[in-house]
Design a protein around this motif. Structure first.
Motif, mmCIF file in Angstrom:
data_model
loop_
_atom_site.group_PDB
_atom_site.id
_atom_site.type_symbol
_atom_site.label_atom_id
_atom_site.label_comp_id
_atom_site.label_asym_id
_atom_site.label_seq_id
_atom_site.Cartn_x
_atom_site.Cartn_y
_atom_site.Cartn_z
ATOM 1 N N SER A 160 2.083 7.203 -0.099
ATOM 2 C CA SER A 160 2.304 5.989 0.703
ATOM 3 C C SER A 160 1.038 5.583 1.452
ATOM 4 C CB SER A 160 3.449 6.223 1.693
ATOM 5 O OG SER A 160 4.655 6.450 1.022
ATOM 6 N N CYS A 161 0.354 6.587 2.061
ATOM 7 C CA CYS A 161 -0.897 6.294 2.786
ATOM 8 C C CYS A 161 -1.934 5.707 1.825
ATOM 9 C CB CYS A 161 -1.447 7.560 3.430
ATOM 10 S SG CYS A 161 -0.567 8.067 4.914
ATOM 11 N N THR A 162 -2.055 6.302 0.642
ATOM 12 C CA THR A 162 -3.020 5.808 -0.346
ATOM 13 C C THR A 162 -2.685 4.382 -0.767
ATOM 14 O OG1 THR A 162 -3.227 8.086 -1.171
ATOM 15 C CG2 THR A 162 -4.112 6.339 -2.554
ATOM 16 N N PHE A 163 -1.373 4.101 -0.942
ATOM 17 C CA PHE A 163 -0.922 2.756 -1.318
ATOM 18 C C PHE A 163 -1.310 1.738 -0.249
ATOM 19 C CE2 PHE A 163 2.254 -0.623 -1.293
ATOM 20 C CZ PHE A 163 2.276 -1.020 -2.624
ATOM 21 N N TYR A 164 -1.051 2.067 1.024
ATOM 22 C CA TYR A 164 -1.341 1.124 2.108
ATOM 23 C C TYR A 164 -2.842 1.002 2.384
ATOM 24 C CZ TYR A 164 3.548 0.316 3.132
ATOM 25 O OH TYR A 164 4.859 -0.062 3.043
ATOM 26 N N ILE A 165 -3.603 2.042 2.103
ATOM 27 C CA ILE A 165 -5.068 1.918 2.177
ATOM 28 C C ILE A 165 -5.532 0.889 1.155
ATOM 29 C CG2 ILE A 165 -7.244 3.123 1.705
ATOM 30 C CD1 ILE A 165 -5.931 5.643 2.938
ATOM 31 N N GLY A 166 -4.911 0.916 -0.040
ATOM 32 C CA GLY A 166 -5.219 -0.086 -1.061
ATOM 33 C C GLY A 166 -4.886 -1.495 -0.596
ATOM 34 N N THR A 168 -4.753 -2.574 2.474
ATOM 35 C CA THR A 168 -5.691 -2.948 3.524
ATOM 36 C C THR A 168 -7.042 -3.345 2.932
ATOM 37 O OG1 THR A 168 -4.583 -1.334 4.959
ATOM 38 C CG2 THR A 168 -6.671 -2.227 5.729
ATOM 39 N N ASN A 169 -7.502 -2.590 1.943
ATOM 40 C CA ASN A 169 -8.747 -2.960 1.264
ATOM 41 C C ASN A 169 -8.616 -4.318 0.579
ATOM 42 O OD1 ASN A 169 -10.707 -0.869 1.725
ATOM 43 N ND2 ASN A 169 -9.473 0.511 0.474
ATOM 44 N N SER A 170 -7.447 -4.574 -0.009
ATOM 45 C CA SER A 170 -7.205 -5.862 -0.670
ATOM 46 C C SER A 170 -7.242 -7.006 0.339
ATOM 47 C CB SER A 170 -5.852 -5.829 -1.383
ATOM 48 O OG SER A 170 -5.581 -7.072 -1.992
ATOM 49 N N SER A 171 -6.654 -6.794 1.514
ATOM 50 C CA SER A 171 -6.634 -7.823 2.557
ATOM 51 C C SER A 171 -8.045 -8.161 3.032
ATOM 52 C CB SER A 171 -5.789 -7.350 3.747
ATOM 53 O OG SER A 171 -4.457 -7.119 3.349
ATOM 54 N N GLN A 172 -8.953 -7.189 2.909
ATOM 55 C CA GLN A 172 -10.341 -7.420 3.313
ATOM 56 C C GLN A 172 -11.198 -7.919 2.154
ATOM 57 O OE1 GLN A 172 -10.669 -3.306 5.025
ATOM 58 N NE2 GLN A 172 -11.477 -4.361 6.808
ATOM 59 N N GLY A 173 -10.564 -8.170 0.995
ATOM 60 C CA GLY A 173 -11.291 -8.703 -0.152
ATOM 61 C C GLY A 173 -11.999 -7.660 -0.997
ATOM 62 N N ASN A 174 -11.761 -6.368 -0.691
ATOM 63 C CA ASN A 174 -12.404 -5.288 -1.438
ATOM 64 C C ASN A 174 -11.479 -4.872 -2.583
ATOM 65 O OD1 ASN A 174 -13.938 -3.179 -2.313
ATOM 66 N ND2 ASN A 174 -14.052 -2.126 -0.343
ATOM 67 N N HIS A 175 -11.402 -5.734 -3.631
ATOM 68 C CA HIS A 175 -10.395 -5.554 -4.685
ATOM 69 C C HIS A 175 -10.700 -4.370 -5.603
ATOM 70 C CE1 HIS A 175 -8.466 -9.225 -3.439
ATOM 71 N NE2 HIS A 175 -9.610 -9.892 -3.552
ATOM 72 N N SER A 176 -11.975 -4.096 -5.857
ATOM 73 C CA SER A 176 -12.310 -2.961 -6.730
ATOM 74 C C SER A 176 -11.890 -1.638 -6.095
ATOM 75 C CB SER A 176 -13.811 -2.946 -7.030
ATOM 76 O OG SER A 176 -14.565 -2.837 -5.826
ATOM 77 N N GLU A 177 -12.129 -1.500 -4.776
ATOM 78 C CA GLU A 177 -11.720 -0.282 -4.070
ATOM 79 C C GLU A 177 -10.194 -0.210 -3.977
ATOM 80 O OE1 GLU A 177 -12.586 3.353 -2.442
ATOM 81 O OE2 GLU A 177 -14.000 1.898 -3.286
ATOM 82 N N ALA A 178 -9.563 -1.373 -3.752
ATOM 83 C CA ALA A 178 -8.098 -1.424 -3.676
ATOM 84 C C ALA A 178 -7.478 -0.977 -4.997
ATOM 85 C CB ALA A 178 -7.639 -2.831 -3.330
ATOM 86 N N LEU A 179 -8.095 -1.377 -6.106
ATOM 87 C CA LEU A 179 -7.580 -1.008 -7.421
ATOM 88 C C LEU A 179 -7.632 0.507 -7.622
ATOM 89 C CD1 LEU A 179 -6.408 -2.592 -9.776
ATOM 90 C CD2 LEU A 179 -8.683 -2.679 -10.797
ATOM 91 N N LYS A 180 -8.717 1.154 -7.160
ATOM 92 C CA LYS A 180 -8.818 2.617 -7.242
ATOM 93 C C LYS A 180 -7.691 3.276 -6.442
ATOM 94 C CE LYS A 180 -13.880 2.690 -7.630
ATOM 95 N NZ LYS A 180 -15.130 3.091 -6.929
ATOM 96 N N ASN A 181 -7.450 2.757 -5.218
ATOM 97 C CA ASN A 181 -6.374 3.300 -4.385
ATOM 98 C C ASN A 181 -5.016 3.136 -5.058
ATOM 99 O OD1 ASN A 181 -8.161 1.880 -1.655
ATOM 100 N ND2 ASN A 181 -8.095 4.053 -2.148
ATOM 101 N N SER A 201 3.636 -0.024 -7.125
ATOM 102 C CA SER A 201 2.236 0.259 -7.456
ATOM 103 C C SER A 201 1.777 -0.598 -8.629
ATOM 104 C CB SER A 201 2.055 1.746 -7.791
ATOM 105 O OG SER A 201 2.343 2.553 -6.676
ATOM 106 N N TYR A 202 2.641 -0.736 -9.640
ATOM 107 C CA TYR A 202 2.295 -1.611 -10.769
ATOM 108 C C TYR A 202 2.095 -3.057 -10.297
ATOM 109 C CZ TYR A 202 3.174 1.800 -14.515
ATOM 110 O OH TYR A 202 3.088 2.874 -15.370
ATOM 111 N N GLN A 203 2.960 -3.507 -9.385
ATOM 112 C CA GLN A 203 2.814 -4.867 -8.854
ATOM 113 C C GLN A 203 1.477 -5.029 -8.128
ATOM 114 O OE1 GLN A 203 6.510 -5.431 -6.544
ATOM 115 N NE2 GLN A 203 6.907 -7.183 -7.849
ATOM 116 N N GLN A 207 -1.682 -7.517 -8.958
ATOM 117 C CA GLN A 207 -2.273 -8.480 -8.021
ATOM 118 C C GLN A 207 -3.785 -8.307 -7.904
ATOM 119 O OE1 GLN A 207 0.040 -7.770 -4.511
ATOM 120 N NE2 GLN A 207 1.873 -8.741 -5.353
ATOM 121 N N GLU A 208 -4.252 -7.047 -7.903
ATOM 122 C CA GLU A 208 -5.703 -6.815 -7.810
ATOM 123 C C GLU A 208 -6.408 -7.295 -9.078
ATOM 124 O OE1 GLU A 208 -6.878 -6.057 -4.943
ATOM 125 O OE2 GLU A 208 -4.823 -5.781 -4.257
#
Length: 547
Positions: A160-166, A168-181, A201-203, A207-208
């Protein structure tokens, strides 16, 4: 299968109701002490876990009030966490109030080093910061929670923490890092076989990929999520299915935008019509279930799509319908912006100007709200830092007082030693002088005997004082043991009384032939007996520890 699930839910509901009733009965008989605080917190937690926030909040507040009077830190932390949870998730979404209580609970748990509770507090605080747009604080708390959950080996919370870190990264526009998360979270959810979160997670992966223009991957992952939700539709996940349709519509629309920008208008129109089909299907279903906010959102999406298809009249109807149903100021702002563009395309510049003014009004209002949120967050952080400083100052004062008392005790022991040594020296000198004087002056013999008698009385008095001190120490020790044993015995007595009432109820139900209800009461009896056994073992452990 559906009937079986319904029966299980009914039985669980009855069991929860009986457990809540038993706690309320225990509460009536309890004195105002730490045991009552524990019962109040248990009752509050049980009620909010059943989404009964209205009843839960007064019990949590009463637990907090008594804990503050008794200086019962563990009870205070638990009550603060419950109040924070209720304020954050009960429907009013009072995030600032929830955050304040979560931070208070966290400050106390940090002192007690309860890692699971600290981790949960960091996790909930991160969700509030993320919802408020404070991504730096959200990330910081998520990583603090993740570190503790990894130490506790709690795979679901790690995922869950890893999912929400993703997110948060997506909200900041860091889509490549969000995709890894997202892929890390997906692997973890697959390990624990949590189908709902696998689909989410698939959804998120979809989106990323959509954000970086990888339409084929976005489409594929959205279909993976849809397939899972469709298999689980008997569990009331139809809204998730509809969100997948909307997600697929978004992909078609983005593909249309890409093709339109490349000049391929005909193929772009095909993609737009595909998106329109998905949006319309979702809109129809959301109307049937009377989900007003989703109806407003879809009308906005469809309205913008009609603008791209040059169907201005239909676009205007949809956007105005979105304005009518929308409760989100953000959605209202974007509706006015789209209407302004629509009016300009139709050369209705006066109306375009009016709609643009409304767009600016809502935009500035939202910016003011964001500023107010930041001010509130700053104040909350200031209050938290101030409370931490006060707690540190109190601890430093306690340490200084303890050191001063220790020094006083040391000096008292030294002084007592000097006095005892002096008494011994004086006694020796006196004995020696008396021995010499015996031979020289028999007349002083009676005086010597009198002195020895007095000394004997002093020693007797001293022995009595020492014995009194020992008895006083024994009394304090006995009182301490009694206090330690009293807590588990109170639980044993209270649950025993409840069991007596439950046995009477069970006998009545058995006399009536209601075996099912009797078994339910027997289950409650078994739970209470386990608690009696647990607290009995606590008392046994205390006695063994004292021995």
């Amino acid at each position: 299968m559906v009937l079986f699930v319904a029966v299980v839910i009914t039985v669980n509901a009855q069991s929860d109701s009986l457990y809540i009733d038993s706690l309320k009965k225990v509460l009536i008989k309890q004195k105002v002490d730490t045991n009552k605080v524990n019962t109040l917190n248990e009752l509050a937690n049980k009620l909010w876990s059943l989404n009964d926030f209205t009843q839960s909040l007064p019990y949590a507040k009463e637990a907090l009030s008594i804990s503050e009077k008794l200086n019962f830190k563990k009870g205070k932390a638990s009550a603060c966490y419950s109040i924070g949870y209720i304020n954050t998730y009960r429907g009013q979404y009072n995030n600032s109030e929830g955050l304040r209580y979560f931070l208070s609970a966290l400050a106390i748990w940090d002192k007690n080093t309860n890692e699971k509770e600290i981790a949960n507090a960091h996790y909930d605080i991160a969700n509030i910061y993320g919802a408020e747009g404070n991504y730096s604080e959200a990330i910081k708390n998520l990583y603090s929670a993740l570190k503790l959950f990894e130490k506790l080996k709690d795979k679901k919370r790690i995922a869950s923490c890893t999912f929400y870190i993703g997110l948060t990264n997506s909200s900041q526009g860091n889509h490549s890092e969000a995709l890894k998360n997202d892929y890390m979270a997906l692997n973890l959810f697959q390990e624990i076989k949590d189908k709902v979160w696998i689909a989410y997670s698939y959804q998120s992966i979809s989106q990323e990929n959509l954000a970086i223009g990888n339409y084929s991957e976005a489409f594929k992952n959205q279909l993976y999520a849809l397939k899972i939700f469709e298999k689980m539709s008997d569990r009331g996940l139809n809204s998730d299915i509809l969100n997948c349709y909307v997600g697929i519509g978004n992909i078609f629309e983005k593909q249309g935008d890409f093709l339109s920008a490349k000049g391929n208008k005909t193929v772009a129109a095909t993609k737009y019509f595909n998106a329109l089909e998905k949006y319309m299907a979702s809109l129809k279903r959301f109307r049937e279930v009377n989900n007003v906010e989703e109806v407003a959102r879809l009308n906005f999406l469809i309205g913008n799509l009609y603008i791209k298809l040059d169907r201005f009249s239909e676009a205007k109807d949809c956007l105005e319908s979105s304005l009518e149903f929308s409760r989100s100021r953000e959605n209202i702002k974007e509706c006015y912006n789209s209407l302004s563009h629509l009016d300009s395309a139709q050369k209705n510049f006066k109306q375009a100007y009016e709609h643009y003014k409304m767009y600016i009004l809502y935009r500035d209002s939202l910016m003011s709200q964001e500023t107010a949120k930041q001010i509130v967050q700053s104040k909350i952080q200031y209050d938290f830092d101030k409370k931490q400083a006060i707690l540190k100052a109190e601890q430093d004062k306690k340490d200084a007082d303890a050191k001063r008392i220790k020094n006083q005790q040391y000096f008292a022991i030294v002084a007592l030693g000097i006095v005892v040594l002096a008494v011994i020296i004086i006694s020796l000198i006196q004995f020696r002088n008396n021995k010499h004087k015996q031979q020289a002056n028999i007349a002083l013999q009676h005086q010597k005997e009198k002195v020895e008698t007095t000394l004997s009385e002093l020693k007797s008095t001293q022995a009595q004082l020492i014995q009194s001190e020992k008895m006083a120490s024994l009394g304090e020790l006995t009182a301490g043991i009694a206090h330690e044993i009293q807590n588990p015995l109170n639980f044993v007595n209270n649950f025993s009384e409840v069991n007596k009432e439950l046995i009477d109820e069970m006998n009545d139900e058995m006399d009536k032939g209601n075996i099912k209800e009797a078994k339910t009461i027997a289950s409650d009896l078994q739970q209470n007996l386990e608690k009696i056994n647990h607290h009995g073992r606590r008392a046994d452990a205390i006695v063994k520890g004292m021995l």
